[in-house]
Design an enzyme around this catalytic site. Structure first.
Site, PDB file in Angstrom:
ATOM      1  N   ASP A   1       0.826  -1.209   0.000  1.00 38.33           N
ATOM      2  CA  ASP A   1       0.000   0.000   0.000  1.00 38.33           C
ATOM      3  C   ASP A   1       0.863   1.263   0.000  1.00 38.33           C
ATOM      4  OD1 ASP A   1      -2.460   1.260  -0.064  1.00 38.33           O
ATOM      5  OD2 ASP A   1      -2.632   1.372   2.116  1.00 38.33           O
TER       6      ASP A   1
ATOM      7  N   HIS B   1       2.085   3.538  -9.169  1.00 34.82           N
ATOM      8  CA  HIS B   1       1.949   2.102  -9.431  1.00 34.82           C
ATOM      9  C   HIS B   1       3.147   1.599 -10.253  1.00 34.82           C
ATOM     10  CE1 HIS B   1      -1.883   2.269  -7.557  1.00 34.82           C
ATOM     11  NE2 HIS B   1      -2.502   2.898  -8.541  1.00 34.82           N
TER      12      HIS B   1
ATOM     13  N   LEU C   1      11.106 -20.155  -4.989  1.00 28.62           N
ATOM     14  CA  LEU C   1      10.048 -19.331  -4.385  1.00 28.62           C
ATOM     15  C   LEU C   1       8.723 -19.463  -5.142  1.00 28.62           C
ATOM     16  CD1 LEU C   1       9.213 -16.905  -2.448  1.00 28.62           C
ATOM     17  CD2 LEU C   1       9.884 -15.404  -4.325  1.00 28.62           C
TER      18      LEU C   1
HETATM   19  C1  IPE Z   1      -5.325  -2.703   0.042  1.00 31.27           C
HETATM   20  O1  IPE Z   1      -5.061  -1.381  -0.221  1.00 31.27           O
HETATM   21  C2  IPE Z   1      -5.388  -3.472  -1.238  1.00 31.27           C
HETATM   22  C3  IPE Z   1      -4.111  -3.636  -1.935  1.00 31.27           C
HETATM   23  C4  IPE Z   1      -2.948  -3.289  -1.489  1.00 31.27           C
HETATM   24  C5  IPE Z   1      -4.195  -4.270  -3.212  1.00 31.27           C
HETATM   25  P1  IPE Z   1      -6.229  -0.307  -0.335  1.00 31.27           P
HETATM   26  O2  IPE Z   1      -5.565   0.995  -0.564  1.00 31.27           O
HETATM   27  O3  IPE Z   1      -7.240  -0.727  -1.322  1.00 31.27           O
HETATM   28  O4  IPE Z   1      -6.862  -0.378   1.120  1.00 31.27           O
HETATM   29  P2  IPE Z   1      -7.764   0.666   1.929  1.00 31.27           P
HETATM   30  O5  IPE Z   1      -8.857   1.096   1.014  1.00 31.27           O
HETATM   31  O6  IPE Z   1      -6.874   1.805   2.306  1.00 31.27           O
HETATM   32  O7  IPE Z   1      -8.222  -0.087   3.131  1.00 31.27           O
HETATM   33  C1  IPE Z   2      -1.653   0.195  -3.345  1.00 26.58           C
HETATM   34  O1  IPE Z   2      -1.455   1.560  -3.397  1.00 26.58           O
HETATM   35  C2  IPE Z   2      -1.895  -0.418  -4.708  1.00 26.58           C
HETATM   36  C3  IPE Z   2      -3.275  -0.803  -4.965  1.00 26.58           C
HETATM   37  C4  IPE Z   2      -4.240  -0.825  -4.078  1.00 26.58           C
HETATM   38  C5  IPE Z   2      -3.613  -1.213  -6.312  1.00 26.58           C
HETATM   39  P1  IPE Z   2      -2.667   2.576  -3.368  1.00 26.58           P
HETATM   40  O2  IPE Z   2      -3.074   2.869  -4.773  1.00 26.58           O
HETATM   41  O3  IPE Z   2      -3.760   2.103  -2.494  1.00 26.58           O
HETATM   42  O4  IPE Z   2      -1.965   3.844  -2.739  1.00 26.58           O
HETATM   43  P2  IPE Z   2      -2.555   4.815  -1.628  1.00 26.58           P
HETATM   44  O5  IPE Z   2      -2.961   3.978  -0.467  1.00 26.58           O
HETATM   45  O6  IPE Z   2      -3.705   5.550  -2.249  1.00 26.58           O
HETATM   46  O7  IPE Z   2      -1.408   5.713  -1.294  1.00 26.58           O
HETATM   47 MG    MG Z   3      -4.134   2.319  -0.514  1.00 18.33          MG
END
Ligand code: IPE
Ligand code: IPE
Ligand code: MG
Length: 247
Positions: free
Chosen positions: A21, A38, A132
């Protein structure tokens, strides 16, 4: 001494799961668009796969896209699906070189055909690898998975294929997408939030949880080693007393 040398290879977590995240916030901090975050996040996936493989971790599960992430703006979802395909195409030769096999968990029927098919090709191309096991959670949510497991068990019960009294934890395990995978020993979440966001809720019953403020694109091989070292400092009691564990 580099951090990898501080890891006790006799006490490795067999399965590490990661909630990757913070890509969006990493980009925002730099005035970039979320998709740039990303793109940078994919580089971290490569680095963490490399170090997990080098350390000798058996299973690495990466939460790449949740069921709830389908609700993001279409441009971001499209960019992510394209990015997954580009990354898989680019990384497959190195996965093979490093003896890493790929698999997926999640409701992948919801993914666009081109992305699912490209992933399936990589799964096939790496199926002979014995090192792995890299598992991508894509279009995954734990509640979706548990509902599916309940449906399968209910069908078996209705058809008299199983006796309801024989249903136990292993019957549920067997119906989950992770049925051949041991439960995670360590769950890492980057990005600073302290929640599990619908990830492996059944499987993490006794996992050690590790949260870091680092955004996923900033998470380094050393940070991964640090999480493993922290894991190794913990006493896992599984409900028993400390004295019982030491004996
Ligand atoms: C969790 O991250 C899902 C992934 C890392 C794929 P999110 O950004 O979607 O989670 P929330 O919405 O902050 O809980
Ligand atoms: C995690 O990063 C990747 C996915 C959930 C696809 P985020 O896109 O949720 O990044 P933040 O949490 O908004 O910073
Ligand atoms: Mg996120």
């Amino acid at each position: 001494m580099s951090l990898i040398e501080e890891i006790d290879i006799n006490r490795l977590p067999k399965h590490v799961a990661v909630i990757m995240d913070g890509n969006g916030r990493w980009a925002k901090k730099r005035n970039l668009c979320r998709s740039q975050g990303h793109v940078e996040g994919v580089n971290t996936v490569r680095k963490i796969t490399e170090i997990a493989s080098e350390i000798g971790i058996s299973y690495l599960t990466l939460y790449a896209f949740s069921t709830e992430n389908w609700n993001r703006p279409k441009e971001e979802v499209d960019a992510l699906m394209n990015l997954i395909v580009i990354a898989i195409e680019r990384e497959t030769p190195d996965l093979i070189k490093n003896n890493v096999s790929l698999s997926m968990i999640g409701d992948t029927n919801r993914m666009p055909d081109f992305a699912r098919e490209r992933l399936q090709k990589c799964i096939q191309d790496t199926s002979h690898c014995t090192g792995l096991k890299l598992i991508l959670a894509l279009s995954y949510s734990s509640r979706w998975e548990i509902v599916n497991a309940i449906k399968k068990i209910a069908i078996n019960a209705v058809n008299n294929n199983i006796d309801i009294n024989s249903i136990d934890e292993s019957s549920v395990d067997a119906m989950l997408t992770t049925n051949n995978i041991p439960d995670p020993d360590l769950l890492i979440r980057t990005g600073g939030d302290v929640r599990v966001s619908n990830f492996l809720l059944w499987q993490i019953a006794y996992s050690e949880l590790y949260f870091t403020h680092k955004f996923w694109p900033d998470f380094s091989k050393d940070d991964f080693c640090e999480a493993i070292i922290d894991f190794q400092s913990r006493e896992r009691r599984f409900g028993k007393t400390s004295e019982q564990i030491i004996i």
